[in-house]
Structures are given as structure tokens and as C-alpha cells.
Scaffold this motif. Structure first.
Motif, PDB file in Angstrom:
ATOM      1  N   LEU A 152       0.829  -1.198   0.000  1.00  0.00           N
ATOM      2  CA  LEU A 152       0.000   0.000   0.000  1.00  0.00           C
ATOM      3  C   LEU A 152       0.870   1.256   0.000  1.00  0.00           C
ATOM      4  O   LEU A 152       0.600   2.207  -0.750  1.00  0.00           O
ATOM      5  N   ALA A 153       1.921   1.266   0.818  1.00  0.00           N
ATOM      6  CA  ALA A 153       2.822   2.422   0.847  1.00  0.00           C
ATOM      7  C   ALA A 153       3.484   2.633  -0.502  1.00  0.00           C
ATOM      8  O   ALA A 153       3.652   3.769  -0.965  1.00  0.00           O
ATOM      9  N   ASP A 154       3.852   1.545  -1.160  1.00  0.00           N
ATOM     10  CA  ASP A 154       4.461   1.628  -2.484  1.00  0.00           C
ATOM     11  C   ASP A 154       3.467   2.177  -3.495  1.00  0.00           C
ATOM     12  O   ASP A 154       3.807   3.001  -4.355  1.00  0.00           O
ATOM     13  N   VAL A 165       0.995   4.206  -2.879  1.00  0.00           N
ATOM     14  CA  VAL A 165       0.843   5.638  -2.614  1.00  0.00           C
ATOM     15  C   VAL A 165       2.043   6.415  -3.162  1.00  0.00           C
ATOM     16  O   VAL A 165       1.890   7.471  -3.774  1.00  0.00           O
ATOM     17  N   ASN A 166       3.250   5.885  -2.963  1.00  0.00           N
ATOM     18  CA  ASN A 166       4.447   6.553  -3.463  1.00  0.00           C
ATOM     19  C   ASN A 166       4.389   6.740  -4.968  1.00  0.00           C
ATOM     20  O   ASN A 166       4.786   7.781  -5.502  1.00  0.00           O
ATOM     21  N   ASP A 167       3.917   5.710  -5.693  1.00  0.00           N
ATOM     22  CA  ASP A 167       3.882   5.781  -7.147  1.00  0.00           C
ATOM     23  C   ASP A 167       2.763   6.683  -7.662  1.00  0.00           C
ATOM     24  O   ASP A 167       2.734   7.014  -8.840  1.00  0.00           O
ATOM     25  N   ALA A 168       1.835   7.067  -6.796  1.00  0.00           N
ATOM     26  CA  ALA A 168       0.680   7.846  -7.232  1.00  0.00           C
ATOM     27  C   ALA A 168       0.815   9.336  -6.927  1.00  0.00           C
ATOM     28  O   ALA A 168      -0.097  10.099  -7.192  1.00  0.00           O
ATOM     29  N   ARG A 169       1.944   9.745  -6.354  1.00  0.00           N
ATOM     30  CA  ARG A 169       2.098  11.144  -5.993  1.00  0.00           C
ATOM     31  C   ARG A 169       3.417  11.673  -6.529  1.00  0.00           C
ATOM     32  O   ARG A 169       4.148  10.980  -7.226  1.00  0.00           O
ATOM     33  N   THR A 170       3.724  12.936  -6.226  1.00  0.00           N
ATOM     34  CA  THR A 170       5.028  13.486  -6.554  1.00  0.00           C
ATOM     35  C   THR A 170       6.098  12.597  -5.935  1.00  0.00           C
ATOM     36  O   THR A 170       5.883  11.981  -4.898  1.00  0.00           O
ATOM     37  N   LEU A 171       7.260  12.528  -6.582  1.00  0.00           N
ATOM     38  CA  LEU A 171       8.307  11.642  -6.104  1.00  0.00           C
ATOM     39  C   LEU A 171       8.513  11.789  -4.598  1.00  0.00           C
ATOM     40  O   LEU A 171       8.657  12.895  -4.095  1.00  0.00           O
ATOM     41  N   PRO A 172       8.537  10.670  -3.878  1.00  0.00           N
ATOM     42  CA  PRO A 172       8.693  10.730  -2.426  1.00  0.00           C
ATOM     43  C   PRO A 172      10.124  11.073  -2.042  1.00  0.00           C
ATOM     44  O   PRO A 172      11.029  11.089  -2.879  1.00  0.00           O
ATOM     45  N   SER A 173      10.329  11.304  -0.770  1.00  0.00           N
ATOM     46  CA  SER A 173      11.675  11.562  -0.262  1.00  0.00           C
ATOM     47  C   SER A 173      12.468  10.263  -0.200  1.00  0.00           C
ATOM     48  O   SER A 173      11.906   9.164  -0.248  1.00  0.00           O
ATOM     49  N   TRP A 174      13.779  10.402  -0.049  1.00  0.00           N
ATOM     50  CA  TRP A 174      14.641   9.231   0.086  1.00  0.00           C
ATOM     51  C   TRP A 174      14.254   8.417   1.327  1.00  0.00           C
ATOM     52  O   TRP A 174      14.221   7.202   1.286  1.00  0.00           O
ATOM     53  N   ASP A 175      13.951   9.105   2.413  1.00  0.00           N
ATOM     54  CA  ASP A 175      13.556   8.416   3.647  1.00  0.00           C
ATOM     55  C   ASP A 175      12.273   7.626   3.456  1.00  0.00           C
ATOM     56  O   ASP A 175      12.126   6.510   3.980  1.00  0.00           O
ATOM     57  N   ALA A 176      11.335   8.195   2.690  1.00  0.00           N
ATOM     58  CA  ALA A 176      10.075   7.492   2.433  1.00  0.00           C
ATOM     59  C   ALA A 176      10.317   6.246   1.586  1.00  0.00           C
ATOM     60  O   ALA A 176       9.702   5.196   1.809  1.00  0.00           O
ATOM     61  N   VAL A 177      11.214   6.355   0.601  1.00  0.00           N
ATOM     62  CA  VAL A 177      11.551   5.202  -0.240  1.00  0.00           C
ATOM     63  C   VAL A 177      12.195   4.103   0.601  1.00  0.00           C
ATOM     64  O   VAL A 177      11.863   2.924   0.474  1.00  0.00           O
ATOM     65  N   LEU A 178      13.121   4.478   1.481  1.00  0.00           N
ATOM     66  CA  LEU A 178      13.771   3.496   2.345  1.00  0.00           C
ATOM     67  C   LEU A 178      12.754   2.796   3.237  1.00  0.00           C
ATOM     68  O   LEU A 178      12.852   1.586   3.487  1.00  0.00           O
ATOM     69  N   ASP A 179      11.785   3.545   3.736  1.00  0.00           N
ATOM     70  CA  ASP A 179      10.765   2.955   4.606  1.00  0.00           C
ATOM     71  C   ASP A 179       9.983   1.883   3.864  1.00  0.00           C
ATOM     72  O   ASP A 179       9.730   0.794   4.400  1.00  0.00           O
ATOM     73  N   VAL A 180       9.608   2.166   2.613  1.00  0.00           N
ATOM     74  CA  VAL A 180       8.866   1.189   1.822  1.00  0.00           C
ATOM     75  C   VAL A 180       9.739  -0.015   1.500  1.00  0.00           C
ATOM     76  O   VAL A 180       9.294  -1.168   1.568  1.00  0.00           O
TER      77      VAL A 180
END
Length: 365
Positions: A186-188, A190-205
């Protein structure tokens, strides 16, 4: 004749050969189990005629990484055991569940170099000349078969032959892995559906969806089944977290720069799908003003043709992001292997875990 791990043990000349043998036994267990379940559910029923062929083939195309890590975890605390191999193999069916539904979500036509399940069942619908949407039929069938894989995974674990008291130690880890997988997906999404996420958000996913699910949780699951102490579990968890991140960094690099013959997917599929992968997010962060503008223009395109994809690849490479990811992979693997020293992990498994870390992160671009 029942498959046993006696051949795995006696043929062991090194960790690489041992892991290859474990992979073979896991494949035999998984394919046999799924073939039996398909016979039970679909033999003689028209709606399941393709499933009898397609589902065992789908299972047979895997790398069996998660079972390998789970069984390595078991061997950190207990001797070789065929029931433990079957328990570890159940994680491959969990992975098949995830892949079947992930391909529908990503609209991926290929999986492991073959048509994805939803693609195959859509083609079957068209070949039968049935009414309605073939695409919708294929996607619905893939979701349902994914559900079956989820059920069969738990069934295979429950029927592995391990005592109930042993299984009881593993259930909390198995449940956590399944829950984390869904939450990470689900987090992934959401990340793909919005403006590019932060590096920290990518690491979390990465940690929740891929790193934990691929390496850490299978290791902890196997070690918990074996009754390993808290120190070993903690060390394996830390090792698994680092190797899992490195695994996903490599996967993201392959998604942009990989050979389709190796990845089983079209060239740069992640770019065409606009996935917020680590290499893309890192490239934007490392880009200079001109490069960032180029990336933004190309990422804003409605449909990326071959020239646009080639332009994205070139700009991403020019930012230095791929080289930086290679360094991050190397650091994580080195640190993970160093953690195992003097941490209570049996000597016979130290080299095996080092080889496993290399196998899942050194895939050729």
C-alpha cells in the motif's frame, strides 16, 4: 519416493553447492505440493483446466530466495531436517501470492520471462471466444489464484511435519511477514501515485515491502522455528535488514538498466511504469538543475516511447545515482556479513549467509 535432505547434506562441498541443492529440494516440494492441490481443486472441472498447467509452472520459475534464507535461519539452531525444508518452502507460495497480485497492480505483462498469470488467463479467455472483457477476466483470475497461493502457503507450513510446538514459535513471524507485505504494498502504491517521495520514504517502503519480506523475516522465521536464542535472532534480523535493502537497491537498478533476459521484463519497465524506485528518487536528489529539469520533463510525459526511456536512462546515469547505489549495496553487504562474527551464529552457517548475501545482491546488470 519422498524427497529428503540427505542428498543435500552428503553432497555438500561448500555453501554454494549446498544452497543449490536446497533450492532443488525446495523446488520439488513446492511444485509437487501445488500440483497436488490443483488436482484436488480443478481436475475434471473445465474452469480450472489451465490452472492445472499454469500454477505449477508459475511456482517452478522462482529463485527460492525466501525459503533459502528461512532454512539458513533454521540451520543456525538445529540440524538438517526435511520437515524444516518443507516449512521454509511454504514461503515460496506466499511469494507467488504476492507476485500474482503485484503483476495485476503494476499491469506487468511478463513475469520471469513468461506471460504473467493475468496475461495468460486473459489470452485463454480470448481463445475460448467467451463474452466480456478478457483483460478483466485475466486480472480477476490472477487475484483469485493469488488468494489460493496464500491459503496453500499456510497449509504447506501447517502440514510440513514440524511439531505443533515448533510451529508455534514461527507463527508470529509468519503473520508479521504477511501483514508487512500488504502494508508495504500500500505504501508503495501511494508513493507511485504522488510526486516523487523523499529518500527516507523510499527506504521505509523498501524495508517494509521488500527488505524485511525477502531476507529479514524469512531468516527470523526459520531461526524462531529452530528455537535460536535472542542474540542470534537479533543478529540475523540486523543482517537481514541490511541485505534486504541491498537486494532492493539491486532490483531497482535492474528495473532501469537490467538485461530483459535476466529480469524477465521489458527494458526499463520501471521507468515506463513511473515507479518511485530508489534509483529514480536518488537521481532526482543528486541531479544538478539542468538534469533535474530534464528528468522532470521526461517523467511528466503521458506515454514514454523508446527515445524518452533512453533519455531518462542517460540522465539518471549522468547524475551518478547508479554508482552511488552500487556503493550503498557494497556497504550494506559488508556490514551485514561483519555482524555475523562473534554473534553466536554457528561457524558452518557464516560462509553460507555470506554467499546468500552475495547471490541476492550481485546479480549482473
Amino acid at each position: 519416493m519422498a524427497v529428503t535432505t540427505e542428498g543435500v547434506v552428503s553432497s555438500r562441498t561448500g555453501p554454494g553447492d549446498w544452497l543449490t541443492s536446497v533450492n532443488r529440494v525446495c523446488l520439488e516440494h513446492a511444485s509437487g505440493f501445488v500440483a497436488e492441490r490443483c488436482d484436488e481443486q480443478f481436475r475434471g472441472r473445465g474452469e480450472g483446466s489451465l490452472a492445472i498447467e499454469a500454477l505449477p509452472e508459475f511456482v517452478g520459475g522462482g529463485k527460492f530466495l525466501r525459503p533459502a534464507f528461512a532454512y539458513a535461519g533454521w540451520c543456525c539452531g538445529r540440524p538438517e531436517d526435511d520437515a524444516a525444508v518443507r516449512a521454509a518452502t511454504s514461503l515460496e507460495l506466499l511469494h507467488c501470492f504476492a507476485l500474482a497480485q503485484d503483476d495485476v497492480m503494476d499491469r506487468s505483462a511478463l513475469r520471469r520471462g513468461r506471460p504473467a498469470l493475468h496475461t495468460r488467463f486473459a489470452r485463454w479467455h480470448r481463445d475460448q471466444g467467451w463474452s466480456g472483457s478478457a483483460t478483466r477476466f485475466g486480472e480477476s483470475a490472477a487475484v483469485l489464484f493469488g488468494d489460493l497461493f496464500l491459503v496453500w502457503s499456510e497449509q504447506m507450513l501447517r502440514e510440513s511435519g514440524l511439531p505443533g510446538t515448533t510451529l508455534a514459535r514461527g507463527w508470529p513471524h509468519y503473520d508479521a511477514m504477511r501483514a508487512e507485505l500488504a502494508a508495504g504494498q500500500l505504501a508503495d502504491l501511494v508513493n507511485d501515485a504522488r510526486t516523487l517521495p523523499s529518500w527516507d520514504a523510499v527506504l521505509d517502503v523498501i524495508r517494509r515491502k521488500s527488505g524485511n519480506y525477502t531476507v529479514r523475516r524469512p531468516l527470523e522465521f526459520g531461526a524462531a522455528l529452530a528455537g535460536c536464542d535472542a542474540r542470534v535472532l537479533r543478529t540475523l534480523g540486523e543482517y537481514g535488514g541490511l541485505v534486504g535493502e541491498a537486494f532492493q537497491f539491486r532490483d531497482d537498478l535492474l528495473g532501469v538498466f537490467g538485461d530483459p533476459d535476466l529480469t524477465g521484463k521489458p527494458v526499463s519497465q520501471d521507468l515506463r511504469d513511473r515507479k518511485a524506485s530508489s534509483v529514480v528518487v536518488l537521481a532526482v536528489a543528486m541531479a544538478d538543475a539542468a538534469q533535474r529539469q530534464e528528468l522532470q520533463i521526461l517523467l511528466d510525459e503521458e506515454n514514454l516511447d523508446d527515445d524518452a526511456v533512453a533519455g531518462l536512462r542517460a540522465t539518471i546515469a549522468a547524475t551518478g545515482a547508479p554508482d552511488q547505489l552500487e556503493k550503498l549495496i557494497d556497504r550494506r553487504v559488508r556490514k551485514a556479513v561483519e555482524l555475523l562474527d562473534d554473534a553466536g551464529v554457528p561457524a558452518r552457517m557464516l560462509e553460507t549467509l555470506a554467499v546468500l548475501a552475495a547471490r541476492c545482491t550481485d546479480r549482473v546488470l
